[in-house]
Design an enzyme around this catalytic site. Structure first.
Site, PDB file in Angstrom:
ATOM      1  N   CYS A  74       0.822  -1.216   0.000  1.00  0.00           N
ATOM      2  CA  CYS A  74       0.000   0.000   0.000  1.00  0.00           C
ATOM      3  C   CYS A  74       0.850   1.258   0.000  1.00  0.00           C
ATOM      4  O   CYS A  74       1.678   1.464   0.894  1.00  0.00           O
ATOM      5  CB  CYS A  74      -0.920  -0.007   1.223  1.00  0.00           C
ATOM      6  N   ARG A  77      -0.018   4.550   2.958  1.00  0.00           N
ATOM      7  CA  ARG A  77       0.105   4.266   4.391  1.00  0.00           C
ATOM      8  C   ARG A  77       0.357   5.467   5.286  1.00  0.00           C
ATOM      9  O   ARG A  77       0.308   5.342   6.507  1.00  0.00           O
ATOM     10  CB  ARG A  77       1.192   3.206   4.615  1.00  0.00           C
ATOM     11  N   TRP A 247      -9.129   5.624  -0.016  1.00  0.00           N
ATOM     12  CA  TRP A 247      -9.697   6.216  -1.225  1.00  0.00           C
ATOM     13  C   TRP A 247      -8.824   5.825  -2.405  1.00  0.00           C
ATOM     14  O   TRP A 247      -7.722   5.310  -2.236  1.00  0.00           O
ATOM     15  CB  TRP A 247      -9.824   7.737  -1.117  1.00  0.00           C
ATOM     16  N   GLU A 252      -5.380   3.423 -10.322  1.00  0.00           N
ATOM     17  CA  GLU A 252      -6.042   2.127 -10.084  1.00  0.00           C
ATOM     18  C   GLU A 252      -7.226   1.975 -11.034  1.00  0.00           C
ATOM     19  O   GLU A 252      -7.500   0.889 -11.533  1.00  0.00           O
ATOM     20  CB  GLU A 252      -6.558   2.038  -8.644  1.00  0.00           C
TER      21      GLU A 252
HETATM   22  N1  ARG Z   1      -7.117  -1.558  -7.016  1.00  0.00           N
HETATM   23  C1  ARG Z   1      -8.399  -1.811  -6.462  1.00  0.00           C
HETATM   24  C2  ARG Z   1      -9.478  -1.260  -7.363  1.00  0.00           C
HETATM   25  O1  ARG Z   1      -9.165  -0.667  -8.353  1.00  0.00           O
HETATM   26  C3  ARG Z   1      -8.540  -1.188  -5.086  1.00  0.00           C
HETATM   27  C4  ARG Z   1      -7.501  -1.624  -4.074  1.00  0.00           C
HETATM   28  C5  ARG Z   1      -7.471  -0.753  -2.838  1.00  0.00           C
HETATM   29  N2  ARG Z   1      -7.171   0.620  -3.193  1.00  0.00           N
HETATM   30  C6  ARG Z   1      -7.177   1.656  -2.365  1.00  0.00           C
HETATM   31  N3  ARG Z   1      -6.914   2.819  -2.854  1.00  0.00           N
HETATM   32  N4  ARG Z   1      -7.421   1.518  -1.078  1.00  0.00           N
HETATM   33  O2  ARG Z   1     -10.652  -1.351  -7.111  1.00  0.00           O
END
Ligand code: ARG
Length: 391
Positions: A74, A77, A247, A252
């Site tokens: 992560c 953090r 968030w 991602e």
């Molecule tokens: N990568 C995942 C998604 O696109 C989420 C993983 C957790 N990500 C976070 N920012 N807490 O749905």
């Protein structure tokens, strides 16, 4: 019989060791004036009596935060201290657990000002399978197999979507963004599904600050990433259902969920709209499409007032986290391949740092897929819960 009691005896002592290690850390970091010995004696007696122990809500709360701090994959953090912990260990029915999940969605979404939150359900009784939420995340879009072998929606969710249709779930009109119901399984019971109320889920339509054609693609994504299939382990106690969220970092969604060939696979779509030369790799059409897609994601979340972080800021914040940890005389471990964002890696500091990937506990662990305890894909991926009994 003999075998069983030896195994139980073994896990008792293992439980005691893990309990003691955690309690020492908890006391040192949080409650240096509390009597460790008294608490340890109490816990040990409880383990002798019941095979496990009940953590105080302070121990649980701090343990959940530490699990985040120890999550080597992560990049977010820096926020580990700001985790809202909902202690829902007293709930014992699938309905109540579902209601608590909905409450989690509402409180964590907070109309877009996202709050990092974890909801912790009852711990596993040693040797027995625990409560499970089957969905990898509370909010996921269905992936439907089409007669022509293409997939409508999120290809990563095809298996779960199949299971849901086995359980009797169906949608009359299928779209690329149908939110899947939550599957909850209690000990010794069949899994049941629950439809999430749409007013508990915030979604962001994706637009681009310059290209108006972007809206015609009808893209959207949900505001909240809530991982719901990992096991939280604190001091030897396993919380097999403990959904948690932070968030989003823009990439991602923009790079992975939308860009991956095995997900929504949108790079060719965007490149075509941008009139890029897709015949030549040298034109870097994929890279250019990625950039525009990611600009659109960040722009849309910001305009909708939904918390999101870009990858440059996230990397900078991770450096601040590292400094903080070093000041506290702790080493920072990391999984480099996960920490470095999936685009423009070398433009960020995190790319230039080496990390050793040591897995400390408390932590979040993968657990075998609930529909098949021998699911090799899940079992082999990364660190698996060392305490898992395979249930
Ligand atoms: N990568 C995942 C998604 O696109 C989420 C993983 C957790 N990500 C976070 N920012 N807490 O749905």
């Amino acid at each position: 019989m003999l075998q069983l009691s030896t195994r139980v005896g073994y896990s008792y002592s293992r439980m005691k060791t893990h309990a003691e290690t955690y309690l020492r850390q908890y006391t040192q970091e949080c409650a240096p004036f509390k009597s460790l010995h008294q608490r340890l004696a109490h816990i040990q007696a409880e383990i002798d009596h019941t095979g496990t122990y009940w953590q105080s809500s302070d121990e649980l709360t701090y343990g959940a935060k530490l699990a985040w701090r120890n999550s080597t994959r992560c990049i977010g953090r820096l926020q580990w201290h700001n985790l809202e912990v909902h202690d829902m260990r007293h709930l014992s029915s699938a309905e109540d657990i579902f209601e608590a999940c909905v409450e989690h969605l509402r409180l964590a979404t907070n109309k877009g000002r996202i709050r990092s939150t974890i909801t912790v359900f009852a711990p596993q009784v040693p040797g027995q399978p625990g409560i499970r939420i089957w969905n990898p995340q509370m909010i996921r879009y269905a992936g439907y197999r089409q007669p022509d072998r293409t997939i409508l929606g999120d290809p990563a969710q095809v298996q779960l979507t199949d299971y849901l249709s086995h359980l009797g779930w169906q949608r009359k009109e299928k779209t690329a963004f149908d939110i899947l119901p939550l599957i909850i399984q209690m000990l010794g019971q069949a899994p049941r599904f629950f439809e999430l109320p749409s007013d508990a889920i915030l979604e962001v339509p994706i637009r681009h600050p310059e290209y108006t054609w972007f809206e015609t693609l009808d893209l959207k994504w949900h505001a909240l990433p809530v991982i719901s299939n990992m096991c939280l382990e604190i001091g030897g106690v396993l919380y097999s259902a403990a959904p948690f969220n932070g968030w989003y970092m823009g990439t991602e969604i923009g790079a992975r969920n939308f860009g991956d060939q095995t997900r929504y696979n949108l790079l060719p779509v965007i490149a075509e709209k941008l009139n890029l030369n897709m015949k030549s790799k040298d034109s870097l059409w994929k890279d250019r499409a990625l950039v525009e897609l990611n600009i659109a994601v960040l722009y849309s979340f910001h305009s909708a007032g939904v918390t999101i972080v870009d990858h440059h800021t996230a990397s900078r914040q991770f450096m601040v986290f590292e400094e903080q940890e070093h000041k506290a005389q702790r080493r920072v471990f990391g999984d480099w391949g996960w920490l470095v964002p999936p685009m423009s890696g070398s433009a960020m500091e995190v790319f230039h740092h080496p990390y050793k990937n040591r897995i400390l506990t408390p932590n979040f662990f993968y657990q075998p897929a609930p529909w098949s305890v021998t699911d090799t894909q899940e079992v082999s991926s990364s660190h698996q819960c060392p305490f898992s009994t395979g249930g």
